[in-house]
Design a protein around this motif. Structure first.
Motif, PDB file in Angstrom:
ATOM      1  N   ARG A 115       0.880  -1.187   0.000  1.00 52.70           N
ATOM      2  CA  ARG A 115       0.000   0.000   0.000  1.00 52.70           C
ATOM      3  C   ARG A 115       0.907   1.223   0.000  1.00 52.70           C
ATOM      4  O   ARG A 115       2.126   1.104   0.070  1.00 52.70           O
ATOM      5  CB  ARG A 115      -0.911   0.010   1.234  1.00 52.70           C
ATOM      6  CG  ARG A 115      -2.111  -0.896   1.101  1.00 52.70           C
ATOM      7  CD  ARG A 115      -3.274  -0.171   0.408  1.00 52.70           C
ATOM      8  NE  ARG A 115      -4.223  -1.115  -0.172  1.00 52.70           N
ATOM      9  CZ  ARG A 115      -5.352  -0.738  -0.770  1.00 52.70           C
ATOM     10  NH1 ARG A 115      -5.688   0.541  -0.843  1.00 52.70           N
ATOM     11  NH2 ARG A 115      -6.149  -1.629  -1.303  1.00 52.70           N
ATOM     12  N   PHE A 116       0.352   2.360  -0.053  1.00 57.98           N
ATOM     13  CA  PHE A 116       1.106   3.635  -0.057  1.00 57.98           C
ATOM     14  C   PHE A 116       2.070   3.655  -1.236  1.00 57.98           C
ATOM     15  O   PHE A 116       1.697   3.248  -2.331  1.00 57.98           O
ATOM     16  CB  PHE A 116       1.827   3.834   1.295  1.00 57.98           C
ATOM     17  CG  PHE A 116       1.025   3.419   2.483  1.00 57.98           C
ATOM     18  CD1 PHE A 116      -0.227   3.980   2.724  1.00 57.98           C
ATOM     19  CD2 PHE A 116       1.479   2.436   3.356  1.00 57.98           C
ATOM     20  CE1 PHE A 116      -0.984   3.598   3.825  1.00 57.98           C
ATOM     21  CE2 PHE A 116       0.722   2.051   4.462  1.00 57.98           C
ATOM     22  CZ  PHE A 116      -0.503   2.630   4.682  1.00 57.98           C
ATOM     23  N   GLU A 117       3.342   4.065  -0.988  1.00 56.26           N
ATOM     24  CA  GLU A 117       4.318   4.105  -2.086  1.00 56.26           C
ATOM     25  C   GLU A 117       5.013   2.769  -2.286  1.00 56.26           C
ATOM     26  O   GLU A 117       5.882   2.642  -3.151  1.00 56.26           O
ATOM     27  CB  GLU A 117       5.365   5.198  -1.837  1.00 56.26           C
ATOM     28  CG  GLU A 117       4.834   6.608  -1.981  1.00 56.26           C
ATOM     29  CD  GLU A 117       4.134   6.848  -3.315  1.00 56.26           C
ATOM     30  OE1 GLU A 117       4.647   6.394  -4.351  1.00 56.26           O
ATOM     31  OE2 GLU A 117       3.061   7.485  -3.297  1.00 56.26           O
ATOM     32  N   GLY A 118       4.656   1.787  -1.479  1.00 53.79           N
ATOM     33  CA  GLY A 118       5.295   0.482  -1.592  1.00 53.79           C
ATOM     34  C   GLY A 118       5.998   0.099  -0.301  1.00 53.79           C
ATOM     35  O   GLY A 118       5.657   0.630   0.759  1.00 53.79           O
ATOM     36  N   VAL A 119       6.953  -0.829  -0.397  1.00 58.55           N
ATOM     37  CA  VAL A 119       7.600  -1.366   0.803  1.00 58.55           C
ATOM     38  C   VAL A 119       9.092  -1.051   0.789  1.00 58.55           C
ATOM     39  O   VAL A 119       9.677  -0.832  -0.268  1.00 58.55           O
ATOM     40  CB  VAL A 119       7.389  -2.897   0.923  1.00 58.55           C
ATOM     41  CG1 VAL A 119       5.914  -3.246   0.847  1.00 58.55           C
ATOM     42  CG2 VAL A 119       8.172  -3.657  -0.137  1.00 58.55           C
ATOM     43  N   ASP A 120       9.694  -1.052   1.962  1.00 61.53           N
ATOM     44  CA  ASP A 120      11.150  -0.873   2.113  1.00 61.53           C
ATOM     45  C   ASP A 120      11.850  -1.987   1.326  1.00 61.53           C
ATOM     46  O   ASP A 120      11.584  -3.178   1.531  1.00 61.53           O
ATOM     47  CB  ASP A 120      11.497  -0.957   3.608  1.00 61.53           C
ATOM     48  CG  ASP A 120      12.954  -0.606   3.898  1.00 61.53           C
ATOM     49  OD1 ASP A 120      13.848  -1.179   3.236  1.00 61.53           O
ATOM     50  OD2 ASP A 120      13.189   0.224   4.794  1.00 61.53           O
ATOM     51  N   GLU A 121      12.750  -1.573   0.433  1.00 58.50           N
ATOM     52  CA  GLU A 121      13.436  -2.508  -0.464  1.00 58.50           C
ATOM     53  C   GLU A 121      14.105  -3.665   0.281  1.00 58.50           C
ATOM     54  O   GLU A 121      14.170  -4.791  -0.219  1.00 58.50           O
ATOM     55  CB  GLU A 121      14.487  -1.724  -1.269  1.00 58.50           C
ATOM     56  CG  GLU A 121      15.139  -2.483  -2.399  1.00 58.50           C
ATOM     57  CD  GLU A 121      14.246  -2.615  -3.640  1.00 58.50           C
ATOM     58  OE1 GLU A 121      13.248  -1.863  -3.760  1.00 58.50           O
ATOM     59  OE2 GLU A 121      14.548  -3.478  -4.476  1.00 58.50           O
ATOM     60  N   ARG A 122      14.599  -3.407   1.479  1.00 59.42           N
ATOM     61  CA  ARG A 122      15.401  -4.412   2.179  1.00 59.42           C
ATOM     62  C   ARG A 122      14.607  -5.658   2.538  1.00 59.42           C
ATOM     63  O   ARG A 122      15.166  -6.754   2.608  1.00 59.42           O
ATOM     64  CB  ARG A 122      16.023  -3.790   3.439  1.00 59.42           C
ATOM     65  CG  ARG A 122      17.073  -2.744   3.098  1.00 59.42           C
ATOM     66  CD  ARG A 122      17.475  -1.979   4.327  1.00 59.42           C
ATOM     67  NE  ARG A 122      16.353  -1.189   4.866  1.00 59.42           N
ATOM     68  CZ  ARG A 122      16.432  -0.437   5.962  1.00 59.42           C
ATOM     69  NH1 ARG A 122      17.560  -0.383   6.653  1.00 59.42           N
ATOM     70  NH2 ARG A 122      15.383   0.251   6.372  1.00 59.42           N
ATOM     71  N   GLU A 125      14.638  -8.174  -0.356  1.00 60.32           N
ATOM     72  CA  GLU A 125      15.888  -8.940  -0.431  1.00 60.32           C
ATOM     73  C   GLU A 125      15.965  -9.963   0.702  1.00 60.32           C
ATOM     74  O   GLU A 125      16.247 -11.140   0.481  1.00 60.32           O
ATOM     75  CB  GLU A 125      17.097  -7.992  -0.316  1.00 60.32           C
ATOM     76  CG  GLU A 125      17.148  -6.922  -1.401  1.00 60.32           C
ATOM     77  CD  GLU A 125      17.996  -5.712  -0.992  1.00 60.32           C
ATOM     78  OE1 GLU A 125      18.006  -4.740  -1.764  1.00 60.32           O
ATOM     79  OE2 GLU A 125      18.641  -5.740   0.095  1.00 60.32           O
ATOM     80  N   ALA A 126      15.680  -9.491   1.920  1.00 58.25           N
ATOM     81  CA  ALA A 126      15.904 -10.336   3.098  1.00 58.25           C
ATOM     82  C   ALA A 126      14.954 -11.532   3.153  1.00 58.25           C
ATOM     83  O   ALA A 126      15.301 -12.582   3.700  1.00 58.25           O
ATOM     84  CB  ALA A 126      15.758  -9.496   4.370  1.00 58.25           C
ATOM     85  N   ARG A 127      13.748 -11.380   2.594  1.00 56.39           N
ATOM     86  CA  ARG A 127      12.787 -12.484   2.650  1.00 56.39           C
ATOM     87  C   ARG A 127      12.585 -13.151   1.286  1.00 56.39           C
ATOM     88  O   ARG A 127      11.673 -13.950   1.108  1.00 56.39           O
ATOM     89  CB  ARG A 127      11.436 -12.014   3.216  1.00 56.39           C
ATOM     90  CG  ARG A 127      11.486 -11.608   4.693  1.00 56.39           C
ATOM     91  CD  ARG A 127      11.905 -12.780   5.587  1.00 56.39           C
ATOM     92  NE  ARG A 127      11.975 -12.392   6.997  1.00 56.39           N
ATOM     93  CZ  ARG A 127      13.075 -11.883   7.573  1.00 56.39           C
ATOM     94  NH1 ARG A 127      14.182 -11.724   6.869  1.00 56.39           N
ATOM     95  NH2 ARG A 127      13.064 -11.557   8.852  1.00 56.39           N
ATOM     96  N   GLY A 128      13.440 -12.784   0.334  1.00 53.17           N
ATOM     97  CA  GLY A 128      13.400 -13.450  -0.979  1.00 53.17           C
ATOM     98  C   GLY A 128      12.076 -13.283  -1.699  1.00 53.17           C
ATOM     99  O   GLY A 128      11.560 -14.227  -2.301  1.00 53.17           O
TER     100      GLY A 128
END
Ligand code: SAH
Length: 239
Positions: A115-122, A125-128
């Motif tokens: 939602r919103f602008e999306g999610v933190d990029e990390r 990566e961390a959860r594949g």
């Protein structure tokens, strides 16, 4: 039932919108029958503070809010999903019938709805998490995209559709769009059904449908048409 049902796990800030259209008709009956299962996880339940905050402003500035990696990771880690893990995202690999077919062969799938602008990029990566898009459009959230992916996949599971034969003829099955369909009445507002469909000659009907599917695909989807021709020529079939 001998086999475990196909298992969908959906993480969302709006879990109440599920099953929505997935509860209707054959997909909904299959859900009720246990041919597939749908677990929703409310991301907000994993917020760390008393205000139940799930988002924050982006580092580097700019408009909107970003969903926090830590909250989302806790939500993901709370479930035991099977199969691939996806984040619904306009940046992702476009969803198509081939992917739906591949997913139907998996034991299930985990879908994260942003939602919103999306999610933190990390957290991707961390959860594949693999990014999947339902088209070159920007939705307000991943929920409708997740429903589209689930609906396209679940209808391919064994026993979900009444007539599995219908799957082999529909759009994209052979790399072509589907031919036009007609039903009663035979004449409607002065428009007649193509004569060949009324004659009962199955070979002629098949040839008409093949040719109509090819014409439609050539006119509407040059991209699909080029791929189809490439495959056909490779198979050594005459023009
Ligand atoms: N700022 C982002 C768009 C965010 S839209 C960008 O420009 O890429 C908010 C959420 O809607 C996204 O986190 C995603 O989960 C979902 N979403 C939007 N468009 C989508 C699409 N075409 N396919 C799949 N999910 C989409």
């Amino acid at each position: 039932m001998s086999e475990a049902p196909w298992q969908a796990t959906v993480l969302s800030l709006f879990p109440e919108v599920f099953p929505g259209p997935l509860g209707a008709s054959l997909i909904g009956k299959a859900l009720a029958k246990g041919l597939w299962t749908l677990e929703t996880v409310d991301i907000r339940a994993f917020a760390g503070d008393k205000h139940r905050t799930v988002d924050d402003s982006p580092f580097g500035g700019g408009p909107g809010m970003v969903m926090r990696a830590d909250v989302l990771a806790r939500a993901i880690d709370s479930v035991a999903p099977v199969g691939p893990r996806f984040y619904m995202s306009p940046r992702g690999r476009p969803l198509d019938q081939g992917l739906a077919r591949d997913l139907a062969a998996e034991p299930g799938v985990l879908l994260v709805c942003g939602r919103f602008e999306g999610v933190d990029e990390r957290v991707l990566e961390a959860r594949g998490l693999i990014e999947i898009s339902i088209g070159d459009i920007v939705l307000a959230g991943g929920e409708v995209a997740a429903m589209a992916l689930l609906e396209a996949t679940v209808r391919l599971l064994p026993g979900v559709l009444g007539e599995p034969d219908s799957l082999s003829e529909e759009s994209f099955a052979a790399g072509l769009l589907e031919y036009p369909q007609y039903t009663r009445p035979r004449v409607w507002e002065g428009r007649e059904v193509p004569e060949v469909l009324l004659e009962g000659d199955h070979a002629r009907v098949a040839a008409w449908r093949q040719s109509a599917a090819e014409t439609l695909t050539r006119e509407r989807r040059p991209d699909l048409w080029r791929r189809y021709r490439g495959r056909r020529d490779e198979a050594g079939r005459p023009e």
